[in-house]
Design a protein around this motif. Structure first.
Motif, PDB file in Angstrom:
ATOM      1  N   GLN A 284      44.610  35.895  32.961  1.00 40.12           N
ATOM      2  CA  GLN A 284      43.185  36.105  32.740  1.00 40.12           C
ATOM      3  C   GLN A 284      42.353  35.063  33.493  1.00 40.12           C
ATOM      4  OE1 GLN A 284      43.145  35.879  28.469  1.00 40.12           O
ATOM      5  NE2 GLN A 284      43.171  38.105  28.212  1.00 40.12           N
ATOM      6  N   GLU A 285      42.802  33.821  33.472  1.00 41.88           N
ATOM      7  CA  GLU A 285      42.075  32.773  34.188  1.00 41.88           C
ATOM      8  C   GLU A 285      42.107  33.028  35.693  1.00 41.88           C
ATOM      9  OE1 GLU A 285      39.794  29.366  34.972  1.00 41.88           O
ATOM     10  OE2 GLU A 285      40.009  30.603  33.188  1.00 41.88           O
ATOM     11  N   LEU A 286      43.250  33.405  36.221  1.00 40.52           N
ATOM     12  CA  LEU A 286      43.343  33.727  37.646  1.00 40.52           C
ATOM     13  C   LEU A 286      42.447  34.912  37.998  1.00 40.52           C
ATOM     14  CD1 LEU A 286      47.169  33.266  38.175  1.00 40.52           C
ATOM     15  CD2 LEU A 286      45.348  31.879  39.208  1.00 40.52           C
ATOM     16  N   ALA A 287      42.325  35.865  37.091  1.00 38.07           N
ATOM     17  CA  ALA A 287      41.499  37.055  37.332  1.00 38.07           C
ATOM     18  C   ALA A 287      40.020  36.700  37.452  1.00 38.07           C
ATOM     19  CB  ALA A 287      41.710  38.058  36.199  1.00 38.07           C
ATOM     20  N   ARG A 288      39.609  35.605  36.860  1.00 40.11           N
ATOM     21  CA  ARG A 288      38.195  35.196  36.890  1.00 40.11           C
ATOM     22  C   ARG A 288      37.745  34.647  38.243  1.00 40.11           C
ATOM     23  NH1 ARG A 288      35.402  31.959  33.754  1.00 40.11           N
ATOM     24  NH2 ARG A 288      36.595  30.153  34.385  1.00 40.11           N
ATOM     25  N   HIS A 289      38.676  34.295  39.091  1.00 36.03           N
ATOM     26  CA  HIS A 289      38.346  33.616  40.341  1.00 36.03           C
ATOM     27  C   HIS A 289      38.563  34.532  41.545  1.00 36.03           C
ATOM     28  CE1 HIS A 289      37.880  29.780  38.290  1.00 36.03           C
ATOM     29  NE2 HIS A 289      38.882  30.181  37.543  1.00 36.03           N
ATOM     30  N   PRO A 290      37.560  34.639  42.420  1.00 32.30           N
ATOM     31  CA  PRO A 290      37.664  35.547  43.572  1.00 32.30           C
ATOM     32  C   PRO A 290      38.776  35.188  44.552  1.00 32.30           C
ATOM     33  CG  PRO A 290      35.620  34.272  43.669  1.00 32.30           C
ATOM     34  CD  PRO A 290      36.274  33.964  42.355  1.00 32.30           C
ATOM     35  N   GLU A 291      39.217  33.936  44.572  1.00 27.31           N
ATOM     36  CA  GLU A 291      40.303  33.575  45.486  1.00 27.31           C
ATOM     37  C   GLU A 291      41.666  34.064  44.995  1.00 27.31           C
ATOM     38  OE1 GLU A 291      39.211  30.092  42.904  1.00 27.31           O
ATOM     39  OE2 GLU A 291      38.085  31.301  44.306  1.00 27.31           O
ATOM     40  N   SER A 292      41.755  34.447  43.728  1.00 25.23           N
ATOM     41  CA  SER A 292      43.033  34.937  43.207  1.00 25.23           C
ATOM     42  C   SER A 292      42.932  36.321  42.579  1.00 25.23           C
ATOM     43  CB  SER A 292      43.611  33.954  42.181  1.00 25.23           C
ATOM     44  OG  SER A 292      42.672  33.666  41.162  1.00 25.23           O
ATOM     45  N   GLY A 293      41.740  36.742  42.164  1.00 23.85           N
ATOM     46  CA  GLY A 293      41.589  38.025  41.500  1.00 23.85           C
ATOM     47  C   GLY A 293      40.629  38.941  42.235  1.00 23.85           C
ATOM     48  N   SER A 294      40.941  40.231  42.205  1.00 23.23           N
ATOM     49  CA  SER A 294      40.104  41.234  42.860  1.00 23.23           C
ATOM     50  C   SER A 294      39.723  42.295  41.827  1.00 23.23           C
ATOM     51  CB  SER A 294      40.874  41.855  44.021  1.00 23.23           C
ATOM     52  OG  SER A 294      40.136  42.887  44.616  1.00 23.23           O
ATOM     53  N   PHE A 295      38.429  42.369  41.488  1.00 20.97           N
ATOM     54  CA  PHE A 295      37.928  43.278  40.464  1.00 20.97           C
ATOM     55  C   PHE A 295      37.720  44.665  41.041  1.00 20.97           C
ATOM     56  CE2 PHE A 295      34.266  45.112  38.127  1.00 20.97           C
ATOM     57  CZ  PHE A 295      34.858  45.204  36.878  1.00 20.97           C
ATOM     58  N   ASP A 296      38.171  45.673  40.316  1.00 20.36           N
ATOM     59  CA  ASP A 296      37.953  47.076  40.680  1.00 20.36           C
ATOM     60  C   ASP A 296      36.897  47.630  39.726  1.00 20.36           C
ATOM     61  OD1 ASP A 296      38.011  49.885  40.838  1.00 20.36           O
ATOM     62  OD2 ASP A 296      40.131  49.911  41.359  1.00 20.36           O
ATOM     63  N   ALA A 297      35.682  47.827  40.228  1.00 21.78           N
ATOM     64  CA  ALA A 297      34.568  48.268  39.389  1.00 21.78           C
ATOM     65  C   ALA A 297      34.819  49.653  38.795  1.00 21.78           C
ATOM     66  CB  ALA A 297      33.274  48.262  40.190  1.00 21.78           C
ATOM     67  N   GLU A 298      35.521  50.491  39.507  1.00 20.91           N
ATOM     68  CA  GLU A 298      35.775  51.849  39.025  1.00 20.91           C
ATOM     69  C   GLU A 298      36.691  51.870  37.799  1.00 20.91           C
ATOM     70  OE1 GLU A 298      37.759  55.861  40.841  1.00 20.91           O
ATOM     71  OE2 GLU A 298      36.429  54.712  42.149  1.00 20.91           O
ATOM     72  N   SER A 299      37.761  51.073  37.839  1.00 19.18           N
ATOM     73  CA  SER A 299      38.733  51.081  36.744  1.00 19.18           C
ATOM     74  C   SER A 299      38.463  49.992  35.700  1.00 19.18           C
ATOM     75  CB  SER A 299      40.148  50.894  37.287  1.00 19.18           C
ATOM     76  OG  SER A 299      40.311  49.582  37.798  1.00 19.18           O
ATOM     77  N   GLY A 300      37.717  48.954  36.094  1.00 24.29           N
ATOM     78  CA  GLY A 300      37.494  47.825  35.202  1.00 24.29           C
ATOM     79  C   GLY A 300      38.678  46.886  35.137  1.00 24.29           C
ATOM     80  N   GLU A 301      39.615  47.039  36.063  1.00 23.23           N
ATOM     81  CA  GLU A 301      40.828  46.215  36.098  1.00 23.23           C
ATOM     82  C   GLU A 301      40.719  45.158  37.184  1.00 23.23           C
ATOM     83  OE1 GLU A 301      43.951  49.592  34.535  1.00 23.23           O
ATOM     84  OE2 GLU A 301      43.759  49.301  36.696  1.00 23.23           O
ATOM     85  N   VAL A 302      41.565  44.151  37.087  1.00 21.14           N
ATOM     86  CA  VAL A 302      41.587  43.087  38.087  1.00 21.14           C
ATOM     87  C   VAL A 302      43.010  42.913  38.596  1.00 21.14           C
ATOM     88  CG1 VAL A 302      41.203  40.639  38.551  1.00 21.14           C
ATOM     89  CG2 VAL A 302      39.654  41.868  37.024  1.00 21.14           C
ATOM     90  N   THR A 303      43.148  42.915  39.915  1.00 23.41           N
ATOM     91  CA  THR A 303      44.434  42.642  40.539  1.00 23.41           C
ATOM     92  C   THR A 303      44.505  41.162  40.883  1.00 23.41           C
ATOM     93  OG1 THR A 303      44.566  44.852  41.485  1.00 23.41           O
ATOM     94  CG2 THR A 303      45.940  43.163  42.525  1.00 23.41           C
ATOM     95  N   VAL A 304      45.574  40.530  40.453  1.00 26.16           N
ATOM     96  CA  VAL A 304      45.825  39.129  40.797  1.00 26.16           C
ATOM     97  C   VAL A 304      46.983  39.134  41.782  1.00 26.16           C
ATOM     98  CG1 VAL A 304      46.573  36.877  39.955  1.00 26.16           C
ATOM     99  CG2 VAL A 304      44.992  38.269  38.590  1.00 26.16           C
TER     100      VAL A 304
END
Length: 111
Positions: free
Chosen positions: A20-40
Motif C-alpha cells: 500500500q505504501e509503495l502504491a502511494r508513490h508515483p515512482e513505484s505505483g501506477s494508478f489505473d483510474a478506470e479500475s481503481g487499482e494500482v500496479t506496483v
C-alpha cells in the motif's frame, strides 16, 4: 474495508501495508483510474538490515514477504492483490482500502 472480514497473519498484513505504501508513490505505483487499482512494478530490495519503502525505513525482516510467494498467494486468494510474483503486484480496490494500522510501528527515513 472491515478488517474483521478478511483475516491476515502478521507477515501478510505487513506485506500488504508495504504494498500500500509503495502504491502511494508515483515512482513505484501506477494508478489505473478506470479500475481503481494500482500496479506496483518496483519492489525495493533490502540493503543491510533494512529497506526503504516510500517515506519509511523498514527492517528487512518486516519486508520479507516481498520474497515469499506463499504470502502473495494468500493475499491474492483473499482478493487483496493480483500477483505476478516476484516481479509486480496489482493492489485491488479491496487491497488498497484494507486498514492494516501498522505504520505507527515503522520509522520515517532520515536519509
Amino acid at each position: 474495508m472491515n478488517k474483521k472480514q478478511i483475516k491476515l497473519n502478521a507477515l501478510q498484513k505487513k506485506t500488504l501495508a508495504l504494498f500500500q505504501e509503495l502504491a502511494r508513490h508515483p515512482e513505484s505505483g501506477s494508478f489505473d483510474a478506470e479500475s481503481g487499482e494500482v500496479t506496483v512494478a518496483f519492489l525495493p530490495r533490502a540493503h543491510g538490515d533494512h529497506v526503504h519503502i516510500g517515506d519509511y525505513v523498514v527492517s528487512a525482516r518486516d519486508a520479507s514477504g516481498f520474497e515469499n510467494e506463499k504470502v502473495w498467494t494468500a493475499l491474492e486468494r483473499k482478493g487483496l492483490i493480483r500477483s505476478a510474483f516476484p516481479v509486480q503486484v496489482v493492489l485491488t480496490r479491496e487491497g488498497l482500502a484494507y486498514e492494516t494500522d501498522l505504520f505507527e510501528q515503522f520509522e520515517v527515513s532520515d536519509h
